[in-house]
Design a protein around this motif. Structure first.
Motif, PDB file in Angstrom:
ATOM      1  N   GLY A  46      -7.436  -3.652   2.921  1.00 26.44           N
ATOM      2  CA  GLY A  46      -6.729  -4.350   3.992  1.00 26.44           C
ATOM      3  C   GLY A  46      -5.245  -4.079   4.004  1.00 26.44           C
ATOM      4  O   GLY A  46      -4.521  -4.660   4.805  1.00 26.44           O
ATOM      5  N   GLU A  47      -4.795  -3.176   3.096  1.00 21.88           N
ATOM      6  CA  GLU A  47      -3.364  -2.841   3.110  1.00 21.88           C
ATOM      7  C   GLU A  47      -3.097  -1.625   3.984  1.00 21.88           C
ATOM      8  O   GLU A  47      -2.258  -1.668   4.876  1.00 21.88           O
ATOM      9  N   HIS A  48      -3.811  -0.553   3.731  1.00 20.94           N
ATOM     10  CA  HIS A  48      -3.519   0.687   4.465  1.00 20.94           C
ATOM     11  C   HIS A  48      -4.636   1.127   5.409  1.00 20.94           C
ATOM     12  O   HIS A  48      -4.491   2.134   6.099  1.00 20.94           O
ATOM     13  N   VAL A  72     -11.572  -6.725  -2.324  1.00 24.02           N
ATOM     14  CA  VAL A  72     -10.821  -6.709  -1.063  1.00 24.02           C
ATOM     15  C   VAL A  72      -9.327  -6.678  -1.366  1.00 24.02           C
ATOM     16  O   VAL A  72      -8.808  -7.538  -2.077  1.00 24.02           O
ATOM     17  N   ARG A  73      -8.660  -5.632  -0.827  1.00 22.33           N
ATOM     18  CA  ARG A  73      -7.200  -5.596  -0.984  1.00 22.33           C
ATOM     19  C   ARG A  73      -6.568  -6.234   0.241  1.00 22.33           C
ATOM     20  O   ARG A  73      -6.798  -5.801   1.372  1.00 22.33           O
ATOM     21  N   ALA A  74      -5.751  -7.264   0.006  1.00 23.24           N
ATOM     22  CA  ALA A  74      -5.027  -7.928   1.090  1.00 23.24           C
ATOM     23  C   ALA A  74      -3.751  -7.153   1.375  1.00 23.24           C
ATOM     24  O   ALA A  74      -3.226  -6.468   0.498  1.00 23.24           O
ATOM     25  N   VAL A 151       0.393  -3.408  -9.916  1.00 27.22           N
ATOM     26  CA  VAL A 151       1.716  -3.106 -10.460  1.00 27.22           C
ATOM     27  C   VAL A 151       2.009  -1.676 -10.036  1.00 27.22           C
ATOM     28  O   VAL A 151       1.288  -0.741 -10.416  1.00 27.22           O
ATOM     29  N   GLU A 152       3.032  -1.522  -9.225  1.00 28.28           N
ATOM     30  CA  GLU A 152       3.254  -0.206  -8.619  1.00 28.28           C
ATOM     31  C   GLU A 152       4.713   0.015  -8.244  1.00 28.28           C
ATOM     32  O   GLU A 152       5.016   0.694  -7.266  1.00 28.28           O
ATOM     33  N   SER A 153       5.605  -0.571  -9.048  1.00 24.69           N
ATOM     34  CA  SER A 153       7.031  -0.360  -8.818  1.00 24.69           C
ATOM     35  C   SER A 153       7.729  -0.359 -10.184  1.00 24.69           C
ATOM     36  O   SER A 153       7.172  -0.807 -11.192  1.00 24.69           O
ATOM     37  N   ALA A 177       0.661   6.141  -6.418  1.00 25.07           N
ATOM     38  CA  ALA A 177       1.420   6.687  -5.285  1.00 25.07           C
ATOM     39  C   ALA A 177       2.714   5.913  -5.090  1.00 25.07           C
ATOM     40  O   ALA A 177       3.803   6.496  -4.981  1.00 25.07           O
ATOM     41  N   ASP A 178       2.610   4.600  -5.035  1.00 27.61           N
ATOM     42  CA  ASP A 178       3.826   3.801  -4.849  1.00 27.61           C
ATOM     43  C   ASP A 178       4.747   3.889  -6.061  1.00 27.61           C
ATOM     44  O   ASP A 178       5.970   3.942  -5.918  1.00 27.61           O
ATOM     45  N   LEU A 179       4.156   3.900  -7.243  1.00 28.85           N
ATOM     46  CA  LEU A 179       5.000   3.969  -8.435  1.00 28.85           C
ATOM     47  C   LEU A 179       5.777   5.282  -8.466  1.00 28.85           C
ATOM     48  O   LEU A 179       6.985   5.302  -8.736  1.00 28.85           O
ATOM     49  N   ALA A 236     -12.680   8.053  -6.073  1.00 30.96           N
ATOM     50  CA  ALA A 236     -12.900   8.717  -4.784  1.00 30.96           C
ATOM     51  C   ALA A 236     -12.360   7.855  -3.653  1.00 30.96           C
ATOM     52  O   ALA A 236     -12.201   6.641  -3.793  1.00 30.96           O
ATOM     53  N   ILE A 237     -12.064   8.528  -2.535  1.00 33.14           N
ATOM     54  CA  ILE A 237     -11.622   7.850  -1.311  1.00 33.14           C
ATOM     55  C   ILE A 237     -12.528   8.356  -0.194  1.00 33.14           C
ATOM     56  O   ILE A 237     -12.597   9.573   0.057  1.00 33.14           O
ATOM     57  N   ASP A 238     -13.239   7.463   0.468  1.00 32.95           N
ATOM     58  CA  ASP A 238     -14.269   7.911   1.419  1.00 32.95           C
ATOM     59  C   ASP A 238     -13.711   8.818   2.516  1.00 32.95           C
ATOM     60  O   ASP A 238     -14.316   9.829   2.877  1.00 32.95           O
TER      61      ASP A 238
HETATM   62  O1  LIG Z   1       0.181   3.237  -4.951  1.00 33.57           O
HETATM   63  C1  LIG Z   1      -1.013   3.575  -4.897  1.00 33.57           C
HETATM   64  O2  LIG Z   1      -1.456   4.629  -5.396  1.00 33.57           O
HETATM   65  C2  LIG Z   1      -1.926   2.650  -4.222  1.00 33.57           C
HETATM   66  O3  LIG Z   1      -1.641   1.485  -4.123  1.00 33.57           O
HETATM   67  C3  LIG Z   1      -3.129   3.217  -3.554  1.00 33.57           C
HETATM   68  C4  LIG Z   1      -2.743   3.708  -2.197  1.00 33.57           C
HETATM   69  O4  LIG Z   1      -2.315   2.635  -1.422  1.00 33.57           O
HETATM   70  C5  LIG Z   1      -3.890   4.396  -1.523  1.00 33.57           C
HETATM   71  O5  LIG Z   1      -3.961   3.966  -0.217  1.00 33.57           O
HETATM   72  C6  LIG Z   1      -3.759   5.854  -1.522  1.00 33.57           C
HETATM   73  O6  LIG Z   1      -4.680   6.441  -0.663  1.00 33.57           O
END
Ligand SMILES: O=C(O)C(=O)C[C@H](O)[C@@H](O)CO
Length: 266
Positions: A46-48, A72-74, A151-153, A177-179, A236-238
């Motif tokens: 539910g984020e991206h 579920v990701r909010a 945790v991503e920063s 990715a965010d980190l 994996a990512i669908d």
């Molecule tokens: O920072 C990340 O890595 C995530 O949180 C996952 C991404 O948001 C994901 O959408 C990459 O496809």
């Protein structure tokens, strides 16, 4: 009826790695296909992904008959959104960009009824209670709810021990990715500085007695994080699987040198 068991939460204490898949299509039909393939868990994003509370509900219903556990990701840790997601029956929530223990504590409170929190009572209106079919839902719901904080920063990793130690936080999920972009290494989670921060976050989470997860669609990454102690890994990512497979299939027929994504001519 009994309170539905949260297989994902139960498996966090297992010694076996829980393999997950990102579900980004935002509809029940695609989610059901994923759920039928045997992954341990799937992330309804539910984020991206373009999800809403009703679309999340549809996916939870679609995957309910399968053993793949929905997470579920909010899009945020907003208490009202958390209330709605719990009411439609999500039992495991992932909340992005958690940077402090105080933030984690307020998420725990959003998931619990008074006097332990601030969750409002939906009662017989909600799928979570199976429309009042689950006896003692108000006093037992928390046993099957699971909170994963992301945790991503840079700040989040600095505070990861305190975040992971919060009572009610079940697991920490690292967002590579965010980190990596936050550390100045956009698109390069393999950069040594990012890898050092990921390792630190994994170690600190495990030292706090909590489970640690991560997204790693690249196999070598996934295996390394598994060696480091991550118990649940999205491998994996669908959407990526569909795109890669479509490209590879077409490439077998196209003449060599043909652009993979020809532009449309109007
Ligand atoms: O920072 C990340 O890595 C995530 O949180 C996952 C991404 O948001 C994901 O959408 C990459 O496809």
């Amino acid at each position: 009826m009994n309170l539905p068991r949260n297989a994902f939460k139960a498996a966090l204490t297992s010694t076996q790695t829980q393999y997950g898949i990102w579900a980004g299509f935002a509809n029940g039909y695609a989610a059901e296909i994923i759920a039928g393939t045997g992954y341990d868990w799937m992330l309804i994003d539910g984020e991206h992904a373009p999800n809403t509370v009703p679309s999340v509900l549809g996916q939870l219903q679609a995957v309910a008959p399968y053993t793949t556990a929905p997470v579920v990701r909010a899009v945020t840790g907003d208490a009202n959104l958390i209330k709605q997601l719990l009411d439609v029956g999500a039992q495991t929530l992932m909340i992005p960009m958690v940077e402090t223990a105080e933030q984690a504590q307020s998420l725990v409170r959003a998931m619990r009824y008074p006097p332990h929190g601030i969750r409002g009572v939906g009662g017989g209106l909600t799928r979570a209670t199976r429309w009042d079919g689950v006896p003692d839902y108000l006093t037992s719901a928390h046993e099957e709810l699971c909170l994963i904080v992301q945790v991503e920063s840079r700040i989040g990793v600095e505070n990861v021990e305190a975040i992971a130690s919060v009572e009610g936080v079940d697991a920490v999920f690292i967002g590579p990715a965010d980190l990596s972009i936050g550390l100045g290494h956009a698109g390069n989670p393999g950069h040594p500085e990012v890898q050092e921060r990921i390792r630190h976050a994994v170690d600190a989470t495990l030292a706090a007695g909590k489970a640690c997860g991560i997204l790693a669609p690249n196999e070598a990454d996934a295996r390394r994080y598994q060696d480091w102690g991550c118990q649940f890994i999205a491998v994996a990512i669908d959407i990526s699987l569909l795109r890669q497979s479509a490209q590879a299939t077409l490439a077998r027929y196209r003449e060599p040198g043909t652009p993979q994504t020809p532009s449309r001519t109007y």
